[in-house]
Design a protein around this motif. Sequence first.
Motif, PDB file in Angstrom:
ATOM      1  N   UNK A  71       5.463   9.415  -8.413  1.00 23.28           N
ATOM      2  CA  UNK A  71       6.132   8.564  -6.992  1.00 23.28           C
ATOM      3  C   UNK A  71       6.408   7.152  -7.305  1.00 23.28           C
ATOM      4  N   UNK A  72       6.952   6.256  -6.414  1.00 16.64           N
ATOM      5  CA  UNK A  72       7.476   5.058  -6.625  1.00 16.64           C
ATOM      6  C   UNK A  72       8.536   4.845  -7.434  1.00 16.64           C
ATOM      7  N   UNK A  73       9.398   5.852  -7.729  1.00 14.57           N
ATOM      8  CA  UNK A  73      10.402   5.693  -8.565  1.00 14.57           C
ATOM      9  C   UNK A  73      11.646   4.610  -8.048  1.00 14.57           C
ATOM     10  N   UNK A  74      11.859   4.614  -6.572  1.00 17.18           N
ATOM     11  CA  UNK A  74      12.569   3.829  -6.175  1.00 17.18           C
ATOM     12  C   UNK A  74      12.355   2.403  -6.177  1.00 17.18           C
ATOM     13  N   UNK A  75      11.191   2.024  -5.965  1.00 22.10           N
ATOM     14  CA  UNK A  75      10.583   0.762  -6.109  1.00 22.10           C
ATOM     15  C   UNK A  75      10.797   0.260  -7.531  1.00 22.10           C
ATOM     16  N   UNK A  76      10.273   1.215  -8.416  1.00 20.14           N
ATOM     17  CA  UNK A  76      10.001   0.685  -9.557  1.00 20.14           C
ATOM     18  C   UNK A  76      11.593   0.586 -10.447  1.00 20.14           C
ATOM     19  N   UNK A  77      12.462   1.535 -10.064  1.00 19.12           N
ATOM     20  CA  UNK A  77      13.984   1.315 -10.388  1.00 19.12           C
ATOM     21  C   UNK A  77      14.337  -0.074  -9.955  1.00 19.12           C
ATOM     22  N   UNK A  78      14.229  -0.253  -8.659  1.00 21.61           N
ATOM     23  CA  UNK A  78      14.805  -1.606  -7.963  1.00 21.61           C
ATOM     24  C   UNK A  78      14.435  -2.847  -8.750  1.00 21.61           C
ATOM     25  N   UNK A  79      13.017  -2.668  -9.040  1.00 18.53           N
ATOM     26  CA  UNK A  79      12.514  -3.802  -9.798  1.00 18.53           C
ATOM     27  C   UNK A  79      13.011  -4.083 -11.233  1.00 18.53           C
ATOM     28  N   UNK A 115       0.832  -1.156  -0.115  1.00 18.13           N
ATOM     29  CA  UNK A 115      -0.014  -0.321   0.007  1.00 18.13           C
ATOM     30  C   UNK A 115       0.696   1.418   0.132  1.00 18.13           C
ATOM     31  N   UNK A 116       1.871   1.096  -0.896  1.00 24.74           N
ATOM     32  CA  UNK A 116       2.723   2.553  -1.206  1.00 24.74           C
ATOM     33  C   UNK A 116       1.756   3.777  -1.505  1.00 24.74           C
ATOM     34  N   UNK A 117       1.985   4.663  -0.781  1.00 24.65           N
ATOM     35  CA  UNK A 117       1.291   5.817  -0.953  1.00 24.65           C
ATOM     36  C   UNK A 117       0.252   6.269   0.153  1.00 24.65           C
ATOM     37  N   UNK A 118      -0.016   5.167   1.015  1.00 26.94           N
ATOM     38  CA  UNK A 118      -1.112   5.327   2.041  1.00 26.94           C
ATOM     39  C   UNK A 118      -0.314   5.551   3.424  1.00 26.94           C
ATOM     40  N   UNK A 119      -0.831   6.465   4.085  1.00 30.42           N
ATOM     41  CA  UNK A 119      -2.152   7.105   3.858  1.00 30.42           C
ATOM     42  C   UNK A 119      -1.753   8.514   3.230  1.00 30.42           C
ATOM     43  N   UNK A 120      -0.238   8.860   2.917  1.00 28.34           N
ATOM     44  CA  UNK A 120       0.123   9.759   1.981  1.00 28.34           C
ATOM     45  C   UNK A 120       1.339   9.426   1.672  1.00 28.34           C
ATOM     46  N   UNK A 121       2.225  10.037   0.584  1.00 22.67           N
ATOM     47  CA  UNK A 121       3.296   9.382  -0.120  1.00 22.67           C
ATOM     48  C   UNK A 121       4.260   9.792   1.054  1.00 22.67           C
ATOM     49  N   UNK A 122       4.577  10.969   1.868  1.00 26.25           N
ATOM     50  CA  UNK A 122       5.372  10.926   2.593  1.00 26.25           C
ATOM     51  C   UNK A 122       5.507  10.065   3.800  1.00 26.25           C
ATOM     52  N   UNK A 123       4.183   9.807   4.478  1.00 27.30           N
ATOM     53  CA  UNK A 123       3.976   8.906   5.387  1.00 27.30           C
ATOM     54  C   UNK A 123       4.284   7.252   5.078  1.00 27.30           C
ATOM     55  N   UNK A 145       6.967   6.613   2.853  1.00 26.11           N
ATOM     56  CA  UNK A 145       8.435   6.361   2.480  1.00 26.11           C
ATOM     57  C   UNK A 145       9.175   5.694   3.331  1.00 26.11           C
ATOM     58  N   UNK A 146       9.068   5.648   4.678  1.00 23.86           N
ATOM     59  CA  UNK A 146       9.735   4.771   5.582  1.00 23.86           C
ATOM     60  C   UNK A 146       9.470   3.315   5.358  1.00 23.86           C
ATOM     61  N   UNK A 147       8.279   3.012   5.069  1.00 24.79           N
ATOM     62  CA  UNK A 147       8.025   1.571   4.582  1.00 24.79           C
ATOM     63  C   UNK A 147       8.565   1.163   3.192  1.00 24.79           C
ATOM     64  N   UNK A 148       8.481   2.263   2.409  1.00 21.36           N
ATOM     65  CA  UNK A 148       9.049   1.779   1.202  1.00 21.36           C
ATOM     66  C   UNK A 148      10.797   1.394   1.355  1.00 21.36           C
ATOM     67  N   UNK A 149      11.184   2.295   2.223  1.00 16.91           N
ATOM     68  CA  UNK A 149      12.545   2.146   2.393  1.00 16.91           C
ATOM     69  C   UNK A 149      12.936   0.438   2.889  1.00 16.91           C
ATOM     70  N   UNK A 150      12.061   0.108   3.819  1.00 17.65           N
ATOM     71  CA  UNK A 150      12.168  -1.214   4.403  1.00 17.65           C
ATOM     72  C   UNK A 150      11.875  -2.256   3.204  1.00 17.65           C
ATOM     73  N   UNK A 151      10.940  -1.787   2.329  1.00 13.88           N
ATOM     74  CA  UNK A 151      10.867  -2.767   1.334  1.00 13.88           C
ATOM     75  C   UNK A 151      11.902  -2.952   0.500  1.00 13.88           C
ATOM     76  N   UNK A 152      12.524  -1.843   0.186  1.00 10.51           N
ATOM     77  CA  UNK A 152      13.807  -1.893  -0.603  1.00 10.51           C
ATOM     78  C   UNK A 152      14.729  -2.649  -0.064  1.00 10.51           C
ATOM     79  N   UNK A 153      15.117  -2.559   1.132  1.00  9.32           N
ATOM     80  CA  UNK A 153      16.223  -3.286   2.094  1.00  9.32           C
ATOM     81  C   UNK A 153      15.632  -4.898   1.779  1.00  9.32           C
TER      82      UNK A 153
END
Length: 253
Positions: A66-74, A16-24, A26-34
């Motif tokens: 948004x989501x450029x880091x996740x899309x780039x990693x994939x 659920x990247x982007x929820x509840x906001x993009x900024x909030x 991002x920490x979860x996205x960083x964990x997923x990238x790890x």
Amino acid sequence: MNLPKGKKIYFSSDNHLGAPTMEESRPRERIFLQWLEMARKDAQAIFLMGDLFDFWFEYKTVVPKGFVRTLGKLAEMRDEGIEIYFFVGNHDLWMNGYFEEELGIPVYHDPKVFTIDDKKFFLGHGDGLGPGDNGYKRMKKVFRGKFFQWLFRWGHPDIGMKIAQYMSVKNKLISGDDDHVFLGEENEWLAAYAKRKLETAHYDYFVFGHRHLPMTIQVGENSTYYNIGDWIAHYTYGVYDENGFKLEEFLKK
């Protein structure tokens, strides 16, 4: 699909990247990238089981910001030869070619069976399956209809994204408490769905997301249903190797 010695198959769901906001988010996205970087070391394939994004809609020439880091990693992992498969969820069901064309990642809108080392995997996001929830099932048919998508596409993307974000945040599937309550083996509707599927064919593993709750339920003598959990509260994922399937929790760094 054959699994070479030392390789693994990974399963992830409900970021659920982007929820509840993009900024909030991002920490979860960083964990997923790890986690992706960890899986990169020995992954034969990665199955993304739906709701990677809290909202996704592909206009003719525009995709959500948004989501450029996740899309780039994939994209990097796919270029390295790691197989990646994407099952749409109820929040990112409006995919229409971008992942296939830009990233080389197949996208599935319905459950699909994969055979891995002679084991049959029944895979899907899980929404709209099993008994009950007829209102949502009717709504899903409307959302998947070409006319509804055509109508939505005519709105300005900024307006469409605002409406979609509001609806997603209000959606009980991410914000409600019900998804974190185990209903019991007899009342878990995806387990009931798996048992019905076993009446006509054998499957070794049923793997779904959607419930946001990691669980393991024996649904047949040699068949097990796994729910992957999520990257909001549990940070869990599935992994299959020569020793079988198991759920694990990602230890955040």
